[in-house]
Design a protein around this motif. Sequence first.
Motif, mmCIF file in Angstrom:
data_model
loop_
_atom_site.group_PDB
_atom_site.id
_atom_site.type_symbol
_atom_site.label_atom_id
_atom_site.label_comp_id
_atom_site.label_asym_id
_atom_site.label_seq_id
_atom_site.Cartn_x
_atom_site.Cartn_y
_atom_site.Cartn_z
ATOM 1 N N GLY A 19 0.840 -1.212 0.000
ATOM 2 C CA GLY A 19 0.000 0.000 0.000
ATOM 3 C C GLY A 19 0.861 1.241 0.000
ATOM 4 O O GLY A 19 1.927 1.258 -0.616
ATOM 5 N N GLN A 20 0.392 2.249 0.713
ATOM 6 C CA GLN A 20 1.125 3.521 0.799
ATOM 7 C C GLN A 20 1.270 3.915 2.250
ATOM 8 O O GLN A 20 0.361 3.685 3.041
ATOM 9 C CB GLN A 20 0.316 4.628 0.124
ATOM 10 N N ALA A 67 2.595 4.192 18.139
ATOM 11 C CA ALA A 67 1.668 3.383 17.336
ATOM 12 C C ALA A 67 0.303 3.377 18.027
ATOM 13 O O ALA A 67 0.229 3.137 19.229
ATOM 14 C CB ALA A 67 2.182 1.951 17.214
ATOM 15 N N ALA A 68 -0.748 3.651 17.283
ATOM 16 C CA ALA A 68 -2.053 3.779 17.940
ATOM 17 C C ALA A 68 -3.189 3.258 17.055
ATOM 18 O O ALA A 68 -4.058 4.018 16.639
ATOM 19 C CB ALA A 68 -2.295 5.243 18.315
ATOM 20 N N PRO A 69 -3.211 1.931 16.786
ATOM 21 C CA PRO A 69 -4.327 1.434 15.975
ATOM 22 C C PRO A 69 -5.680 1.651 16.639
ATOM 23 O O PRO A 69 -6.699 1.695 15.962
ATOM 24 C CB PRO A 69 -4.019 -0.064 15.815
ATOM 25 N N HIS A 70 -5.676 1.816 17.978
ATOM 26 C CA HIS A 70 -6.966 2.052 18.653
ATOM 27 C C HIS A 70 -7.512 3.438 18.320
ATOM 28 O O HIS A 70 -8.660 3.733 18.619
ATOM 29 C CB HIS A 70 -6.821 1.889 20.165
ATOM 30 N N LEU A 71 -6.696 4.285 17.706
ATOM 31 C CA LEU A 71 -7.204 5.611 17.334
ATOM 32 C C LEU A 71 -7.617 5.674 15.860
ATOM 33 O O LEU A 71 -8.062 6.715 15.390
ATOM 34 C CB LEU A 71 -6.151 6.685 17.629
ATOM 35 N N LEU A 72 -7.456 4.567 15.147
ATOM 36 C CA LEU A 72 -8.004 4.538 13.788
ATOM 37 C C LEU A 72 -9.528 4.501 13.904
ATOM 38 O O LEU A 72 -10.060 4.183 14.962
ATOM 39 C CB LEU A 72 -7.503 3.305 13.034
ATOM 40 N N ARG A 73 -10.203 4.814 12.806
ATOM 41 C CA ARG A 73 -11.666 4.894 12.893
ATOM 42 C C ARG A 73 -12.313 3.641 12.316
ATOM 43 O O ARG A 73 -12.088 3.310 11.158
ATOM 44 C CB ARG A 73 -12.157 6.117 12.119
ATOM 45 N N GLN A 74 -13.084 2.994 13.164
ATOM 46 C CA GLN A 74 -13.777 1.787 12.711
ATOM 47 C C GLN A 74 -14.660 2.122 11.510
ATOM 48 O O GLN A 74 -15.405 3.090 11.530
ATOM 49 C CB GLN A 74 -14.642 1.257 13.847
ATOM 50 N N GLY A 75 -14.542 1.310 10.480
ATOM 51 C CA GLY A 75 -15.398 1.512 9.305
ATOM 52 C C GLY A 75 -14.812 2.489 8.317
ATOM 53 O O GLY A 75 -14.854 2.271 7.117
ATOM 54 N N LEU A 76 -14.221 3.580 8.812
ATOM 55 C CA LEU A 76 -13.696 4.598 7.891
ATOM 56 C C LEU A 76 -12.260 4.289 7.477
ATOM 57 O O LEU A 76 -11.832 4.640 6.384
ATOM 58 C CB LEU A 76 -13.748 5.981 8.551
ATOM 59 N N ASP A 77 -11.510 3.643 8.376
ATOM 60 C CA ASP A 77 -10.103 3.355 8.057
ATOM 61 C C ASP A 77 -9.911 1.886 7.702
ATOM 62 O O ASP A 77 -8.907 1.274 8.064
ATOM 63 C CB ASP A 77 -9.210 3.747 9.249
ATOM 64 N N VAL A 118 0.204 2.146 7.325
ATOM 65 C CA VAL A 118 0.126 1.799 5.900
ATOM 66 C C VAL A 118 -1.339 1.714 5.482
ATOM 67 O O VAL A 118 -2.140 1.053 6.144
ATOM 68 C CB VAL A 118 0.809 0.426 5.631
ATOM 69 N N ARG A 119 -1.659 2.414 4.416
ATOM 70 C CA ARG A 119 -3.012 2.279 3.846
ATOM 71 C C ARG A 119 -2.894 1.263 2.721
ATOM 72 O O ARG A 119 -2.240 1.528 1.709
ATOM 73 C CB ARG A 119 -3.488 3.632 3.320
#
Length: 708
Positions: free
Chosen positions: A352-353, A557-567, A589-590
């Motif tokens: 990804g990017q 690193a903070a995957p808990h701050l990603l947005r469910q559904g949007l990310d 990485v997207r």
Amino acid sequence: MSENVVHLHKPTDPPTNDTAPTVLTVVPDAPPAPPVPLWVRSGRAVKSAVTHETTKTTVRAVARHSLYTLNGGRIVARRTWDGRTGARYERMIRAAEAAGNLEAAEEWEERLQRFRAARHHRRMDLLHSPVEAAKGVAVGAGMSIGVLVALGIVMAINNGDVKDVITPLSATIDFIALLMRIVQVVWGPALTIGPFLALLALWGVGRHQHAAPQWALPANIRSGEGEPITPSIVVKALRDLGIAPLKNAIKEMGDAGASMLSPITIAGCGVEVDVTLPSGVSTNEVQSKRRKLAENLTRHEHEVFITIPPAARTVRLWIADSGALDEPIGPSPLVTDETMTANYKTGKAPWGQDLRGDSAELSVYQRHLLITGRSNQGKTASLRALALWLALDRSVQFWLGDLKGVGDWAMFDGIADVLIQGPTDEHVIQVTEMVEAAVAEMNRRTEARLVDPNAVFPPLIVLVDEAQVAFMCPAVDDEKRPYGGSKATSRYFMAVRKIHNQGRAVDVLMWQGTQDPTDQNLPKLVREGAHTRASLVLGTESQSRMALGDKAVDDGAAPHLLRQGLDKGTLVVASDGIVMAKGQSSITVRTHFIDDEPAAEIAERAKALRDGATTLRAVDRGEERDPLADVAAVIGDTARLRTDEVLKRLHALDTAVYREWNNGRLKRLLEEHGEEPKKSHGVMVVRRDDVARALANRDADGSASAAE
Ligand SMILES: Nc1ncnc2c1ncn2[C@@H]1O[C@H](COP(=O)(O)OP(=O)(O)OP(=O)(O)O)[C@@H](O)[C@H]1O
């Protein structure tokens, strides 16, 4: 007569037929509401007028434009003051001192000294200047008149008219008179409109700097949506973070707070800036205020990333352009480039990017992998994208267990040597046996490596998607050993642990995808055994720690701050197989999304590269073993071997079969054939001759019974 009667009570019996009379009920009028007192009504009217949107907008506009002018004046006055005094230098000295940068403070101090010396020089010069100036004017006027008269003489000689001697002089005098007339005419109106023009100029300066309180600014500036990030915005955002020492230091520095910042550089769909914090402020204090910092920068929390670069007392901010992270990234090169192949050892999967917009590529060489994330966020898709790429290296073998079993991995039929798909306990049992078979394969390879250190083996990827199903499986085998769980007797857990411990060197690699980690569905030892750990959105910070490890989370690193559904498809990756900025321990990485259809096309390309594998639906446990012959084989030429060493060697020979063997079981085997382990120097041993005799007796019995 009765039809003229109007009943004043409600009939209790419902009408029996259509001809029943309509009953009207008289409902008394509601009593009139008591009149609202005048002062209440006036209060309401005033309140609605004051709170009306038009009033608010008008008040805001009036306040804004007045304050633009006022503050514009302040800015111009300050700039003038700065230009004429050493204030600017003093401010920079204070800023450098507050930032703890004594070297810079000394440099500014020197500049201030130079500025003062030069100013002193100019002032001393001024003392002598009136006389000098008068002399200069006299000399200048004399010379000009001389030149004009000389010019007149030339003209007079040329024209033969003596009057022409003063013609240039008089023309000059006329011109000066004309200028004076113009000034006289313009002076009056200029005096009148001059102050207005000056105010307009001040207003312009104030407006350009948005020099009014936040509430008075227009809505689009108030929200700051889409505003480019400038040093003063970053400094203001840091100042208002609510960290007292930081706030005080920035106050000390004034405008020079920007000296804390590195140049703001464009980095992908955002900007990046390093902030050197003043002494007394720690990096994790800033990190823990991510949301507030993001809001101060008029961004959403997920649009600001705070990491810790190697430089001391420094945080690195990456600030996305507003909304840029919601834009999709392009398709995977695996889809667009039909000629792409892969190399397990030297290649990198185009995954990804990163946030800077650079392509993020992952090396999977000799790395166990773990991908976690909440349900339906792209775990299977991101794991499958890696597997599809690697499938384009024809030397790589896949043993694949999909414990969801809705066909996400169906395209690997014909690529994988084993493909088990389904969510039941029976599937977990098959998957466990598959992983145990991989342990046996690993042991075989390890043995072979002992014999030949240069032995090379085809990479074997043992992939289990939805691995939490295996860890949570309640089934137990005939010997009461559970398939699930994380005990020393848990079969799936122990098999994974063994591959984690020893598989890397002989290219037997464990790839697992699992949902929402907990200690039960993803035991600590298993999550820590993976070299590459990646996580989609998770619920809590403690889950992020489980998924990526404490170090990565402590470093930002903070995957808990990603947005469910949007990310969906956005992974935080902790691995040495991916390029990241020096000192960083994770990268966001997207991933490119490869849907089922293009995935099937890539799989077809992979199959075309391969000779075509026969995919099994369960692991073949191989031929029945002959334990006595195996004992003889592991003893080899040694006269006697300790029983625990015999067991170890049997285990290495075929883990799946001899996993549960212990001293008791070995003793039973020998006793079945009329022998038993003996003691030698106080330890139990198995003697080569005993085993050979048992084998010979058995073979003799076998042929005797066959002869009968
Ligand atoms: N990289 C991506 N970019 C955008 N959308 C994605 C991406 N990856 C997955 N998705 C979306 O998320 C959906 C779910 O993906 P996937 O099945 O991989 O999730 P999962 O986490 O494995 O789900 P499960 O809960 O079933 O384990 C996909 O159908 C797709 O619409």
